[in-house]
Motif scaffolding. Sequence first.
Motif, PDB file in Angstrom:
ATOM      1  N   ARG A 188       0.622  -1.279  -0.363  1.00 51.05           N
ATOM      2  CA  ARG A 188       0.115  -0.156   0.113  1.00 51.05           C
ATOM      3  C   ARG A 188       0.682   1.182   0.141  1.00 51.05           C
ATOM      4  O   ARG A 188       1.528   1.529   0.996  1.00 51.05           O
ATOM      5  N   THR A 189       0.317   1.722  -1.198  1.00 53.01           N
ATOM      6  CA  THR A 189       1.713   2.815  -0.631  1.00 53.01           C
ATOM      7  C   THR A 189       0.072   4.436  -1.354  1.00 53.01           C
ATOM      8  O   THR A 189      -0.845   4.051  -0.813  1.00 53.01           O
ATOM      9  N   PHE A 190       0.991   5.719  -1.191  1.00 50.68           N
ATOM     10  CA  PHE A 190      -0.143   6.686  -1.508  1.00 50.68           C
ATOM     11  C   PHE A 190      -0.831   6.888  -3.395  1.00 50.68           C
ATOM     12  O   PHE A 190      -1.777   7.643  -3.962  1.00 50.68           O
ATOM     13  N   GLU A 191       0.401   5.615  -3.568  1.00 51.16           N
ATOM     14  CA  GLU A 191      -0.579   5.872  -5.440  1.00 51.16           C
ATOM     15  C   GLU A 191      -1.992   4.843  -5.524  1.00 51.16           C
ATOM     16  O   GLU A 191      -2.059   4.279  -5.447  1.00 51.16           O
ATOM     17  N   THR A 192      -3.120   5.733  -6.004  1.00 52.86           N
ATOM     18  CA  THR A 192      -3.845   4.734  -5.943  1.00 52.86           C
ATOM     19  C   THR A 192      -4.348   4.349  -7.599  1.00 52.86           C
ATOM     20  O   THR A 192      -5.379   4.022  -7.882  1.00 52.86           O
TER      21      THR A 192
END
Lengths: 336, 336, 336, 336
Positions: free
Chosen positions: C239-243
């Motif tokens: 999970r990262t900030f990129e959606t």
Amino acid sequence: MIVVMKIGASDAQLNQVCSKGEEMGFKPHVIYGKERNVVGLVGLGKSEMGIIEDMEGVDRVLPITKPYKLASKEVKKEYTTVDVSGVQFGGEEITVIAGPCAVESEEQIVKSAQYVKAAGAKMLRGGAFKPRTSPYSFQGLGEEGLKYLSQAREETGLPFTTEVVNPRDVDLVYKYTDMFQVGARNIQNFALLTLLGQTDKPVLLKRGMATTIDEFLMAAEYILSEGNKNVVLCERGIRTFETATRNTLDISCIPVVKERSHLPIIIDPSHAAGHWHYVPALSKAAIAVGADGLIVEVHPDPENALSDGAQSLNPDEFIKMMGQIRTVALSVGKHM
Amino acid sequence: MIVVMKIGASDAQLNQVCSKGEEMGFKPHVIYGKERNVVGLVGLGKSEMGIIEDMEGVDRVLPITKPYKLASKEVKKEYTTVDVSGVQFGGEEITVIAGPCAVESEEQIVKSAQYVKAAGAKMLRGGAFKPRTSPYSFQGLGEEGLKYLSQAREETGLPFTTEVVNPRDVDLVYKYTDMFQVGARNIQNFALLTLLGQTDKPVLLKRGMATTIDEFLMAAEYILSEGNKNVVLCERGIRTFETATRNTLDISCIPVVKERSHLPIIIDPSHAAGHWHYVPALSKAAIAVGADGLIVEVHPDPENALSDGAQSLNPDEFIKMMGQIRTVALSVGKHM
Amino acid sequence: MIVVMKIGASDAQLNQVCSKGEEMGFKPHVIYGKERNVVGLVGLGKSEMGIIEDMEGVDRVLPITKPYKLASKEVKKEYTTVDVSGVQFGGEEITVIAGPCAVESEEQIVKSAQYVKAAGAKMLRGGAFKPRTSPYSFQGLGEEGLKYLSQAREETGLPFTTEVVNPRDVDLVYKYTDMFQVGARNIQNFALLTLLGQTDKPVLLKRGMATTIDEFLMAAEYILSEGNKNVVLCERGIRTFETATRNTLDISCIPVVKERSHLPIIIDPSHAAGHWHYVPALSKAAIAVGADGLIVEVHPDPENALSDGAQSLNPDEFIKMMGQIRTVALSVGKHM
Amino acid sequence: MIVVMKIGASDAQLNQVCSKGEEMGFKPHVIYGKERNVVGLVGLGKSEMGIIEDMEGVDRVLPITKPYKLASKEVKKEYTTVDVSGVQFGGEEITVIAGPCAVESEEQIVKSAQYVKAAGAKMLRGGAFKPRTSPYSFQGLGEEGLKYLSQAREETGLPFTTEVVNPRDVDLVYKYTDMFQVGARNIQNFALLTLLGQTDKPVLLKRGMATTIDEFLMAAEYILSEGNKNVVLCERGIRTFETATRNTLDISCIPVVKERSHLPIIIDPSHAAGHWHYVPALSKAAIAVGADGLIVEVHPDPENALSDGAQSLNPDEFIKMMGQIRTVALSVGKHM
């Protein structure tokens, strides 16, 4: 934009949203749902959707319009090919840029150019202006470095890309370089992007380490909207909680960008990994996933490099890797 | 630095690490463990620890030296107070900066100044040069905005801080401002930081959204190392996976910075939250956790603001909030 | 562990650290530096290094020992091959597991098995116990699903893997499955991992979405330390900030795990991407980077799937993709 | 749901989306825009919006319905107060739970209870079943630990909360505890959540380190939907790129949860910080931001704790901190 009302929002609140929308230049359009209502605000009104979001009875506001146009594949459906002094980005050829992190001396950069050309690279890289996290680290040779890069180009025929970090230096770098490079730290240095958009030389634009793909395309839009259509994107890793690599290479960025934009995109496995021994594996993945090329750090003597030695391949490893990725390129219908 | 050898690394590999260390200017010092050995490399040698990390038999290299000195509390043990035209940051007084995101007109900024002064703010904020994610958004009034800010200062006596985004504009902004503001996007715009370090006006330095606390202090070091000792830090939220707020306010940054550095630090709850209705709660938390102040977005008419309207308080809410945080300040032994 | 003292720490503080270290069972070893001193604590003492970190005069504590042993390549240098009812993971063959997210009916899973076998998959996947974010979503068929999976195995000869989410179900799932699957949400469900370590069936262990690579190997250690040596790791995105994608596939995890561990590792491109049209590109990258195989979601009729339809390939696309990755496998010296 | 069509999508594609929507049980409602069209799909149809997202001509799909109902403030507007054996969570009283990470002996837990009660804590905490990252760490005393906790309750009158990690242990823990605790690693252990929802004892539910606020509320929904209405939420830090603290305390979670849900929420500053010396500052921030209470690690002898010693306050520091937060509580209109 789409305004989602709360469950149980009153008619008065719904009407206020519609009125406010009209005031902002939109045409409101209500959809009555079983549980809650939704208002579509149609047209090109004032963009501050946060204002509506904070009105009474409103649960959320959802944007419809993409913030970028010129970078979008919805607007320009054919993929763009960018030409850098005869070298192509985009299309069926994989283009590899290689060279040291920083220009350290004439001999070092000329040697680097000869090595990487022999191995099959089509362009040279090398920093003359280095953005360094510490003020006490080597900051680059400046114009002297640009002259050495030009010397390397003369001797090998390889065009080069080099970073520009200060709007003040754009004119100076323009005189020498074939392609400007914008580093990850400057992805939202809008003054710099705007100036580069006003030149006629191609720009290699690196994604920032906390930049979403949509913000990345917005940064490209800054350059495109000033008239410069020659932008090559570069994925170089994003910052996450994982510390085993310097950054986390967002390999999925390639198919996503290929779907959303017509611009060519390459991968920088060296900055993503931070360790040279992971670079060949990531380079193979980059070609297989559909990147248009690579930018790789290669140094004639990594152990004595003035910066980023740990992530630089030596010439032998680079030759070996180029052979490997040539085969991978063929396996996905491309060539080098 | 500390070099951790692999389990089963050979004596020859250990010796090579020692030799390489000596070559780089360090004095090697071996600790023989039960399971594996460790080499301490003592002294101030060449800093590229990655080179050693990639040697045969080496598992990891751990740095010992902190990359910043002048910003460090190890070096300067007393907390620093920064004076901005008579307003203090650091110490027992909580200092609040308030005002609109962008200067839009003389009337708007003068009114804002009057409102925020009446509510107890000690300084005014307002952007004349706006870094915007989209090239199609309002970019600020430029020098005209600086003149309006000066006008507001004249009428209210409030000193102001305003953002500078381009090294080219440092001289211009210098003529007007009481305190330069460096925005989150420019935390690693080293050309800008260096120039600001050469001026004699205080700098409000905002943490970048993917900047670690140590990198934040390194950015401050860029300014300090040029001779400007008047740096005020500002935590404004980092980028994480959570999307309920615009950024994630890293409230723990305050006690960590207070332990590692002597510089004053304030909090920007408006950019962290992205929604004005979360701002009072976060402001109270900021004071309680030990921040030296706040920078808050306040607009005389948020619904019609040209930027960041959704995160701006209106004057009434700001007055109300100031009353609340005054009480919280007292509860932690400070005053406003 | 290595204890880094503060600049200016007193001799008394240094001595206290040494005494405390001895008390905890370590042998202290001081390295005197120019700027600060460092204490090596040698041996296998009490592991709570936080205690020392909080002592007066201590700046930081750095761990030396890796927390995992049995999963480590330092301890076992040869890569492990895991056999699942005759199918191999590890080595020069790329192994593909494919099938639907959830078992929905006998017909659906038997059809799926026939399709994926025809396309070249060696194992079947299908969930009978589904962990769903919402309590209102389809939770799986339970034992009935396991029976249908067995039926599919009987008809096609493909062994299968299926998820177990509850320690209570381990015995039940054992009766049917060829390989347990531990999902990302259960990576630190230690009760479950311990029980699986006590069985003699292989385990497919998926990385959690906020799990570092070292924690991932620690989770494997839980299984290995109970006696079950047959663990296959699976990277499925973090999970990262990129959606833009459901998760961010951490492709670098493969070369890092190959360096740190002897265990085989495969990639799940379907959960990483969240959209089937990114799956072929990511699958090619997975093979090129050096993964030992893939686990891919394939559904006979994705549009009517009860879960994860959007990320499932239909049989035609899967066949097409299998042809592509076969070529990529050859280009990196492997086969399928 | 709202379906955003691509610029230039054909009428046929629009019609296909409408038909598919109808087939899934929705009523389609088209909004024709200047640049692109949007389809509202009204009603409670099949929830797999990914299917529509992957149709030709579709740019994006935006969900309207929140996935949780019972946890939502839209559905239940008054804040909930949870009673745990006479101790209240929610309302104007700040409730502090304190005690050691793990129960180590009868003496240790009884002493802890006496200390924390004297300092003003209303409940005791202590782990009998410990989820540990390493299989080689202390795993807790099991039922023996539960008995010691009960003994401490008897001697001090403090009710206690203790973690349950395995569905198998729910009945056992039920016999002793006043409140179940679900740890961060089990936030999506749905088998466990479901079982706890079927009991009549309150549950303290900790947010996972990669859990969004909406997923956090969904996990609460699992418990609520089984009939157990007594859920207290707990924010304990999320995982980000910052390593100065063990986790990043998401302080904004409090005002966001207070807006979206009626459930009480407390903060665990000890796990967030990972270092006891940051705990008092974070606790003050927690009270100021509006949390309903705290859960704090306190150990009679932190230096010899069997787990989490570094983040545990000793009794003296805890007493001092309780005095401080009492004052902060008063400053925000609450009491302790």
